[in-house]
Design a protein around this motif. Structure first.
Motif, PDB file in Angstrom:
ATOM      1  N   ASP A 106      81.102  93.426  13.693  1.00  0.00           N
ATOM      2  CA  ASP A 106      81.239  92.526  12.546  1.00  0.00           C
ATOM      3  C   ASP A 106      80.148  91.464  12.550  1.00  0.00           C
ATOM      4  OD1 ASP A 106      82.944  91.816  10.217  1.00  0.00           O
ATOM      5  OD2 ASP A 106      83.164  89.925  11.295  1.00  0.00           O
ATOM      6  N   PHE A 107      79.742  91.020  13.738  1.00  0.00           N
ATOM      7  CA  PHE A 107      78.632  90.073  13.851  1.00  0.00           C
ATOM      8  C   PHE A 107      77.354  90.690  13.283  1.00  0.00           C
ATOM      9  CE2 PHE A 107      74.928  88.485  16.152  1.00  0.00           C
ATOM     10  CZ  PHE A 107      75.085  87.112  16.064  1.00  0.00           C
ATOM     11  N   THR A 118      80.361 100.130   6.357  1.00  0.00           N
ATOM     12  CA  THR A 118      80.557  98.981   5.458  1.00  0.00           C
ATOM     13  C   THR A 118      81.070  99.393   4.095  1.00  0.00           C
ATOM     14  OG1 THR A 118      78.228  99.103   4.773  1.00  0.00           O
ATOM     15  CG2 THR A 118      78.780  97.623   6.599  1.00  0.00           C
ATOM     16  N   THR A 166      84.209  92.934  17.260  1.00  0.00           N
ATOM     17  CA  THR A 166      83.635  91.634  16.914  1.00  0.00           C
ATOM     18  C   THR A 166      82.116  91.701  16.851  1.00  0.00           C
ATOM     19  OG1 THR A 166      85.488  90.488  17.973  1.00  0.00           O
ATOM     20  CG2 THR A 166      83.496  89.208  17.576  1.00  0.00           C
ATOM     21  N   TYR A 176      80.942  83.187  17.691  1.00  0.00           N
ATOM     22  CA  TYR A 176      81.326  83.900  16.468  1.00  0.00           C
ATOM     23  C   TYR A 176      82.799  84.295  16.525  1.00  0.00           C
ATOM     24  CZ  TYR A 176      81.157  87.282  12.648  1.00  0.00           C
ATOM     25  OH  TYR A 176      81.395  87.969  11.474  1.00  0.00           O
ATOM     26  N   LYS A 189      86.152  83.038  14.175  1.00  0.00           N
ATOM     27  CA  LYS A 189      87.089  83.944  13.497  1.00  0.00           C
ATOM     28  C   LYS A 189      88.535  83.686  13.920  1.00  0.00           C
ATOM     29  CE  LYS A 189      85.618  87.150  11.427  1.00  0.00           C
ATOM     30  NZ  LYS A 189      85.247  87.345  10.012  1.00  0.00           N
ATOM     31  N   ARG A 213      77.212  92.996  11.046  1.00  0.00           N
ATOM     32  CA  ARG A 213      77.390  93.138   9.587  1.00  0.00           C
ATOM     33  C   ARG A 213      77.083  91.846   8.858  1.00  0.00           C
ATOM     34  NH1 ARG A 213      81.315  91.870   5.998  1.00  0.00           N
ATOM     35  NH2 ARG A 213      82.649  91.056   7.675  1.00  0.00           N
ATOM     36  N   THR A 214      77.552  90.741   9.367  1.00  0.00           N
ATOM     37  CA  THR A 214      77.412  89.466   8.653  1.00  0.00           C
ATOM     38  C   THR A 214      76.118  88.725   8.982  1.00  0.00           C
ATOM     39  OG1 THR A 214      78.655  88.305  10.382  1.00  0.00           O
ATOM     40  CG2 THR A 214      79.905  89.194   8.507  1.00  0.00           C
ATOM     41  N   GLN A 215      75.632  88.856  10.215  1.00  0.00           N
ATOM     42  CA  GLN A 215      74.474  88.071  10.644  1.00  0.00           C
ATOM     43  C   GLN A 215      73.160  88.844  10.622  1.00  0.00           C
ATOM     44  OE1 GLN A 215      75.083  84.758  11.194  1.00  0.00           O
ATOM     45  NE2 GLN A 215      77.138  85.402  10.549  1.00  0.00           N
ATOM     46  N   ASN A 216      73.235  90.170  10.608  1.00  0.00           N
ATOM     47  CA  ASN A 216      72.047  91.030  10.566  1.00  0.00           C
ATOM     48  C   ASN A 216      70.988  90.562  11.582  1.00  0.00           C
ATOM     49  OD1 ASN A 216      70.474  93.182   9.656  1.00  0.00           O
ATOM     50  ND2 ASN A 216      69.452  91.943   8.096  1.00  0.00           N
TER      51      ASN A 216
END
Length: 329
Positions: free
Chosen positions: A118-119, A21, A115, A98, A102, A121-124
Motif C-alpha cells: 500500500d505504501f 490496483t 502495508t 506509514y 494508518k 501504491r500511494t507514495q510511488n
C-alpha cells in the motif's frame, strides 16, 4: 492498471503481498524461502497472478517494494531487477511511520507485506538500481574495516582494564595483533581495488580536499554519495541536516542534527572534520566565523562535517579537484 508487490523480508524467508490496483479485492499473499528456490517460486506465483488479471493473459511487470533490512533484501532485489520488474528499497522508518499513520493496531509479517504494498501504491517510491560488482566489493571491504576497528577498540579497552589473569592478557594481546594484521590486509585489498577505474579518479578528487584521506575517500565512495541530485539531499541522507522543533510561541528548542540517515557517513566524517577545522584553510575561516558567534563546539564540528560532505559531492560531480581558494558561505 498497476501491479504492486509488497515484501516483508527476513533472514530465512519473506512474505509477499500482490496488489492489483484495478481490482476491488484485497492483496494476495504468499510466503517463500529467502533463497534461489524461493525466488523462482515467487516468479512463478507472480506469473499466475498477473496473467490471470491481464487482458492479454501474458505476465506483466510489477512494482516491488521492500525495506532495506541489513543485507537480507539484496539477493531478492537483484533477482527482481534482473527479471525486469521495478524495485524500490525504502528506509524501514518510512514504513513504520506509514503504518502508524494508518492506525494499524496489529503487526504480523502478512500485515507488514500488505502495508509495504500500500505504501508503494500511494507514495510511488523511486526505483532502486543495484550497485556494480566493484562497488559491492568496496562496500564489503569498508564495512569489514569498520567492524575490525570496533573490535580493536573493544579489546584495547579490555586490556586497559588490566584483567587479573595474565593468560587473559596474553590472549587479548594476541587477538589485537591478529586484528591489526587483518586490518592491514583489508587496507591492501582496498588500495588494490582503488587502482581500477572509476575509483582511482574518485579517490584522487576526494583526497584533494584537505582533511580527507584515502580511507575516508574509500568510505564515501562505498556509500554511493554521487547518486543524489543535490548536496542538500545528500546531507539529509547522512543525517547532517538541522532539525527544527517549534510550536506556537512557547516551544522553540535549539537546533540539532537530525541524525535520521546513514550513520556510516557521519562516522566516516567525524575525524576528518576535526582535522579540517585546523588544516583546511577554507574551512578554518568558516570555523572562525562560527566561533565568533559563540556556537557550541559540537555544532561547529557537525557544520564542518556537512561542509566536507558537500565538498566531496561537488568535486565528484564536477570531476575537478578541490580549489584551495574556495570560501564556504
Amino acid at each position: 492498471m498497476r501491479y504492486l508487490l509488497g515484501i516483508d523480508i527476513s533472514k530465512s524467508s519473506f512474505h509477499a503481498a500482490f496488489l492489483d490496483t484495478a481490482g476491488s479485492d484485497g492483496p494476495q499473499h504468499g510466503e517463500f524461502p529467502n533463497d534461489a528456490a524461493g525466488f523462482q517460486q515467487l516468479s512463478e506465483w507472480l506469473e499466475r497472478l498477473s496473467s490471470s488479471g491481464s487482458a492479454t493473459g501474458s505476465p506483466v511487470t510489477v512494482h516491488a517494494c521492500m525495506e532495506a533490512t541489513g543485507r537480507y533484501y539484496e539477493a531478492l532485489a537483484c533477482f527482481l531487477h534482473q527479471a525486469g520488474h521495478r524495485v524500490s528499497v525504502v528506509n524501514p522508518t518510512c514504513i513504520a511511520h506509514y503504518a502508524r499513520s494508518k492506525l494499524l493496531r496489529n503487526k504480523t509479517d502478512k500485515i507488514d507485506a500488505a502495508t509495504i504494498a500500500d505504501f508503494a501504491r500511494t507514495q510511488n517510491p523511486r526505483a532502486w538500481t543495484p550497485p556494480s560488482p566493484q562497488l559491492k566489493q568496496l562496500q564489503a571491504l569498508t564495512h569489514q574495516l569498520d567492524a575490525l576497528k570496533k573490535m580493536k577498540t573493544q579489546e584495547t579497552n579490555r586490556l586497559k582494564a588490566a584483567p587479573p589473569d595474565k593468560n587473559v592478557q596474553k590472549v587479548i594481546r594476541e587477538h589485537l595483533h591478529f586484528l591489526e594484521q587483518q586490518n592491514q590486509t583489508l587496507i591492501q585489498q582496498l588500495d588494490s581495488l582503488a587502482k581500477d577505474a572509476p575509483f582511482q579518479r574518485q579517490v584522487q578528487l576526494l583526497t584533494s580536499i584537505p582533511g580527507i584521506g584515502k580511507l575516508t575517500a574509500y568510505r564515501l565512495i562505498a556509500e554511493g554519495i554521487t547518486r543524489f541530485d543535490s548536496s542538500r539531499q545528500l546531507a539529509a541522507y547522512a543525517g547532517l541536516s538541522p532539525r527544527h522543533h517549534e510550536s506556537g510561541t512557547s516551544v522553540k528548542r535549539k537546533e540539532a542534527l537530525s541524525k535520521v540517515g546513514n550513520a556510516r557517513l557521519r562516522a566516516a566524517l567525524y575525524w576528518p572534520a576535526i582535522s579540517a577545522k585546523r588544516w583546511n584553510p577554507a574551512l578554518a575561516a568558516f570555523v572562525e566565523r562560527l566561533e565568533s558567534k559563540h556556537k557550541p563546539n559540537k555544532l561547529i564540528t557537525a557544520a564542518v562535517m556537512r561542509k566536507l560532505l558537500c565538498l566531496a559531492f561537488a568535486v565528484l560531480k564536477a570531476d575537478k579537484p578541490f580549489d584551495p581558494a574556495y570560501q564556504p558561505h
